[in-house]
Design a protein around this motif. Structure first.
Motif, PDB file in Angstrom:
ATOM      1  N   MET A 176      -3.666  -0.819  48.801  1.00  0.00           N
ATOM      2  CA  MET A 176      -4.530  -1.119  47.672  1.00  0.00           C
ATOM      3  C   MET A 176      -3.784  -1.032  46.342  1.00  0.00           C
ATOM      4  O   MET A 176      -4.380  -0.799  45.320  1.00  0.00           O
ATOM      5  CB  MET A 176      -5.732  -0.172  47.647  1.00  0.00           C
ATOM      6  CG  MET A 176      -6.708  -0.321  48.805  1.00  0.00           C
ATOM      7  SD  MET A 176      -7.531  -1.914  48.865  1.00  0.00           S
ATOM      8  CE  MET A 176      -8.674  -1.765  47.535  1.00  0.00           C
ATOM      9  N   ILE A 177      -2.452  -1.218  46.352  1.00  0.00           N
ATOM     10  CA  ILE A 177      -1.692  -1.217  45.117  1.00  0.00           C
ATOM     11  C   ILE A 177      -1.145  -2.613  44.853  1.00  0.00           C
ATOM     12  O   ILE A 177      -0.997  -3.422  45.770  1.00  0.00           O
ATOM     13  CB  ILE A 177      -0.546  -0.188  45.140  1.00  0.00           C
ATOM     14  CG1 ILE A 177       0.419  -0.487  46.276  1.00  0.00           C
ATOM     15  CG2 ILE A 177      -1.094   1.231  45.237  1.00  0.00           C
ATOM     16  CD1 ILE A 177       1.692   0.331  46.215  1.00  0.00           C
ATOM     17  N   VAL A 178      -0.848  -2.891  43.577  1.00  0.00           N
ATOM     18  CA  VAL A 178      -0.352  -4.194  43.166  1.00  0.00           C
ATOM     19  C   VAL A 178       0.889  -3.989  42.305  1.00  0.00           C
ATOM     20  O   VAL A 178       0.775  -3.607  41.146  1.00  0.00           O
ATOM     21  CB  VAL A 178      -1.431  -4.973  42.380  1.00  0.00           C
ATOM     22  CG1 VAL A 178      -0.909  -6.329  41.949  1.00  0.00           C
ATOM     23  CG2 VAL A 178      -2.709  -5.106  43.186  1.00  0.00           C
ATOM     24  N   PRO A 179       2.079  -4.226  42.859  1.00  0.00           N
ATOM     25  CA  PRO A 179       3.294  -4.075  42.051  1.00  0.00           C
ATOM     26  C   PRO A 179       3.517  -5.289  41.140  1.00  0.00           C
ATOM     27  O   PRO A 179       3.176  -6.414  41.496  1.00  0.00           O
ATOM     28  CB  PRO A 179       4.400  -3.966  43.095  1.00  0.00           C
ATOM     29  CG  PRO A 179       3.863  -4.605  44.315  1.00  0.00           C
ATOM     30  CD  PRO A 179       2.365  -4.468  44.262  1.00  0.00           C
ATOM     31  N   ILE A 180       4.075  -5.017  39.974  1.00  0.00           N
ATOM     32  CA  ILE A 180       4.550  -6.069  39.065  1.00  0.00           C
ATOM     33  C   ILE A 180       6.066  -5.911  39.018  1.00  0.00           C
ATOM     34  O   ILE A 180       6.570  -4.865  38.612  1.00  0.00           O
ATOM     35  CB  ILE A 180       3.942  -5.938  37.658  1.00  0.00           C
ATOM     36  CG1 ILE A 180       2.422  -6.096  37.707  1.00  0.00           C
ATOM     37  CG2 ILE A 180       4.556  -6.984  36.724  1.00  0.00           C
ATOM     38  CD1 ILE A 180       1.740  -5.927  36.359  1.00  0.00           C
ATOM     39  N   LYS A 181       6.765  -6.950  39.461  1.00  0.00           N
ATOM     40  CA  LYS A 181       8.225  -6.867  39.557  1.00  0.00           C
ATOM     41  C   LYS A 181       8.826  -8.197  39.146  1.00  0.00           C
ATOM     42  O   LYS A 181       8.118  -9.108  38.751  1.00  0.00           O
ATOM     43  CB  LYS A 181       8.629  -6.506  40.985  1.00  0.00           C
ATOM     44  CG  LYS A 181       8.089  -7.463  42.038  1.00  0.00           C
ATOM     45  CD  LYS A 181       8.348  -6.969  43.424  1.00  0.00           C
ATOM     46  CE  LYS A 181       7.722  -7.948  44.421  1.00  0.00           C
ATOM     47  NZ  LYS A 181       7.912  -7.516  45.782  1.00  0.00           N
ATOM     48  N   GLY A 182      10.119  -8.313  39.251  1.00  0.00           N
ATOM     49  CA  GLY A 182      10.807  -9.549  38.881  1.00  0.00           C
ATOM     50  C   GLY A 182      11.498  -9.386  37.548  1.00  0.00           C
ATOM     51  O   GLY A 182      12.161  -8.379  37.305  1.00  0.00           O
ATOM     52  N   LYS A 183      11.307 -10.355  36.660  1.00  0.00           N
ATOM     53  CA  LYS A 183      11.973 -10.349  35.362  1.00  0.00           C
ATOM     54  C   LYS A 183      11.214  -9.453  34.375  1.00  0.00           C
ATOM     55  O   LYS A 183      10.618  -9.912  33.401  1.00  0.00           O
ATOM     56  CB  LYS A 183      12.057 -11.768  34.805  1.00  0.00           C
ATOM     57  CG  LYS A 183      13.023 -12.653  35.555  1.00  0.00           C
ATOM     58  CD  LYS A 183      13.147 -13.996  34.871  1.00  0.00           C
ATOM     59  CE  LYS A 183      14.195 -14.850  35.554  1.00  0.00           C
ATOM     60  NZ  LYS A 183      14.361 -16.138  34.875  1.00  0.00           N
ATOM     61  N   VAL A 184      11.245  -8.150  34.680  1.00  0.00           N
ATOM     62  CA  VAL A 184      10.622  -7.156  33.817  1.00  0.00           C
ATOM     63  C   VAL A 184      11.609  -6.019  33.579  1.00  0.00           C
ATOM     64  O   VAL A 184      12.469  -5.761  34.417  1.00  0.00           O
ATOM     65  CB  VAL A 184       9.312  -6.593  34.427  1.00  0.00           C
ATOM     66  CG1 VAL A 184       8.257  -7.671  34.550  1.00  0.00           C
ATOM     67  CG2 VAL A 184       9.567  -5.949  35.770  1.00  0.00           C
ATOM     68  N   THR A 185      11.469  -5.359  32.450  1.00  0.00           N
ATOM     69  CA  THR A 185      12.316  -4.204  32.166  1.00  0.00           C
ATOM     70  C   THR A 185      11.896  -3.016  33.017  1.00  0.00           C
ATOM     71  O   THR A 185      12.718  -2.281  33.539  1.00  0.00           O
ATOM     72  CB  THR A 185      12.227  -3.831  30.666  1.00  0.00           C
ATOM     73  OG1 THR A 185      12.580  -4.974  29.891  1.00  0.00           O
ATOM     74  CG2 THR A 185      13.163  -2.682  30.332  1.00  0.00           C
ATOM     75  N   TYR A 186      10.583  -2.853  33.165  1.00  0.00           N
ATOM     76  CA  TYR A 186      10.040  -1.728  33.924  1.00  0.00           C
ATOM     77  C   TYR A 186       9.118  -2.231  35.023  1.00  0.00           C
ATOM     78  O   TYR A 186       7.958  -2.581  34.744  1.00  0.00           O
ATOM     79  CB  TYR A 186       9.261  -0.782  33.008  1.00  0.00           C
ATOM     80  CG  TYR A 186      10.061  -0.290  31.845  1.00  0.00           C
ATOM     81  CD1 TYR A 186      11.048   0.670  32.022  1.00  0.00           C
ATOM     82  CD2 TYR A 186       9.837  -0.781  30.566  1.00  0.00           C
ATOM     83  CE1 TYR A 186      11.800   1.132  30.954  1.00  0.00           C
ATOM     84  CE2 TYR A 186      10.579  -0.330  29.489  1.00  0.00           C
ATOM     85  CZ  TYR A 186      11.553   0.622  29.685  1.00  0.00           C
ATOM     86  OH  TYR A 186      12.293   1.069  28.629  1.00  0.00           O
ATOM     87  N   PRO A 187       9.568  -2.302  36.264  1.00  0.00           N
ATOM     88  CA  PRO A 187       8.648  -2.648  37.355  1.00  0.00           C
ATOM     89  C   PRO A 187       7.572  -1.559  37.442  1.00  0.00           C
ATOM     90  O   PRO A 187       7.883  -0.368  37.375  1.00  0.00           O
ATOM     91  CB  PRO A 187       9.533  -2.633  38.600  1.00  0.00           C
ATOM     92  CG  PRO A 187      10.935  -2.707  38.089  1.00  0.00           C
ATOM     93  CD  PRO A 187      10.925  -2.091  36.733  1.00  0.00           C
ATOM     94  N   ILE A 188       6.335  -1.969  37.523  1.00  0.00           N
ATOM     95  CA  ILE A 188       5.248  -0.995  37.591  1.00  0.00           C
ATOM     96  C   ILE A 188       4.368  -1.272  38.798  1.00  0.00           C
ATOM     97  O   ILE A 188       4.370  -2.377  39.341  1.00  0.00           O
ATOM     98  CB  ILE A 188       4.408  -0.967  36.300  1.00  0.00           C
ATOM     99  CG1 ILE A 188       3.749  -2.324  36.022  1.00  0.00           C
ATOM    100  CG2 ILE A 188       5.244  -0.535  35.111  1.00  0.00           C
ATOM    101  CD1 ILE A 188       2.808  -2.321  34.833  1.00  0.00           C
ATOM    102  N   THR A 189       3.630  -0.266  39.186  1.00  0.00           N
ATOM    103  CA  THR A 189       2.700  -0.385  40.299  1.00  0.00           C
ATOM    104  C   THR A 189       1.296  -0.103  39.788  1.00  0.00           C
ATOM    105  O   THR A 189       1.046   0.953  39.201  1.00  0.00           O
ATOM    106  CB  THR A 189       3.062   0.606  41.423  1.00  0.00           C
ATOM    107  OG1 THR A 189       4.402   0.336  41.837  1.00  0.00           O
ATOM    108  CG2 THR A 189       2.132   0.448  42.600  1.00  0.00           C
ATOM    109  N   LEU A 190       0.401  -1.054  39.996  1.00  0.00           N
ATOM    110  CA  LEU A 190      -0.990  -0.905  39.565  1.00  0.00           C
ATOM    111  C   LEU A 190      -1.827  -0.376  40.722  1.00  0.00           C
ATOM    112  O   LEU A 190      -1.653  -0.800  41.864  1.00  0.00           O
ATOM    113  CB  LEU A 190      -1.545  -2.255  39.110  1.00  0.00           C
ATOM    114  CG  LEU A 190      -0.748  -2.988  38.032  1.00  0.00           C
ATOM    115  CD1 LEU A 190      -1.386  -4.343  37.752  1.00  0.00           C
ATOM    116  CD2 LEU A 190      -0.658  -2.165  36.777  1.00  0.00           C
ATOM    117  N   ASP A 191      -2.728   0.542  40.420  1.00  0.00           N
ATOM    118  CA  ASP A 191      -3.634   1.106  41.423  1.00  0.00           C
ATOM    119  C   ASP A 191      -5.065   0.786  41.014  1.00  0.00           C
ATOM    120  O   ASP A 191      -5.671   1.510  40.211  1.00  0.00           O
ATOM    121  CB  ASP A 191      -3.431   2.616  41.533  1.00  0.00           C
ATOM    122  CG  ASP A 191      -4.277   3.241  42.621  1.00  0.00           C
ATOM    123  OD1 ASP A 191      -5.082   2.529  43.263  1.00  0.00           O
ATOM    124  OD2 ASP A 191      -4.138   4.461  42.835  1.00  0.00           O
TER     125      ASP A 191
END
Length: 162
Positions: free
Chosen positions: A1-16
């Protein structure tokens, strides 16, 4: 149930999405696609009721269990309503690289690529009728202009910024 934001970002984050029900940025699904005038009226009515309640308490020295009533009302509302959350804050925290132009919405049933501008102008639906989106979630993407209101992008499990 998490949604990671990754790729061309400075800080990859994980959304819950399961904790967004407690987030003040959440918006009721029904109000998300309106022009905002109803929200302003509701806020003014709430303020007026709170003011009247305060005046009554001060003048009559009555101390009803106001906090408990408000909490119960909010809890009941949360258990019955559908909510969206704007994506802009999360994307800003990830600090997307200047050369990024699109976002790939990672899904179990096939990825969808959208322009980065559209992602910034989108909501994630994370709660429907007070329940998490377990079968076709964890989130659905809606454009803020409501163009896909009847046909959201579902089954999103991650975002890759390209």
């Amino acid at each position: 149930m998490i949604v990671p934001i990754k790729g061309k970002v400075t800080y990859p984050i994980t959304l819950d999405p399961s904790v967004w029900i407690f987030d003040d940025r959440k918006i009721e699904w029904e109000l998300a696609f309106t022009d905002g005038s109803n929200v302003l009226e509701d806020d003014e009515n709430d303020l007026k009721r709170a003011s009247e309640r305060w005046e009554k308490e001060v003048s009559e020295q009555v101390k009803p269990p106001v906090n408990r009533s408000i909490k119960r009302y909010e809890r009941d509302k949360i258990l019955k309503s559908s909510y969206v959350i704007p994506l802009e804050d999360f994307l800003n925290h990830a600090e997307i690289n200047a050369d990024a132009t699109e976002a790939v919405l990672i899904r179990e049933i096939g990825n969808v690529t959208i322009p980065l501008v559209e992602l910034f102008n989108s909501y994630f639906l994370f709660s429907k009728d007070g329940k998490p989106l377990r079968t076709d979630g964890p989130v659905h993407l809606y454009y803020k202009d409501g163009t896909n209101k009847n046909n959201p992008i579902t089954h999103i499990t991650g975002i890759s910024i390209q």
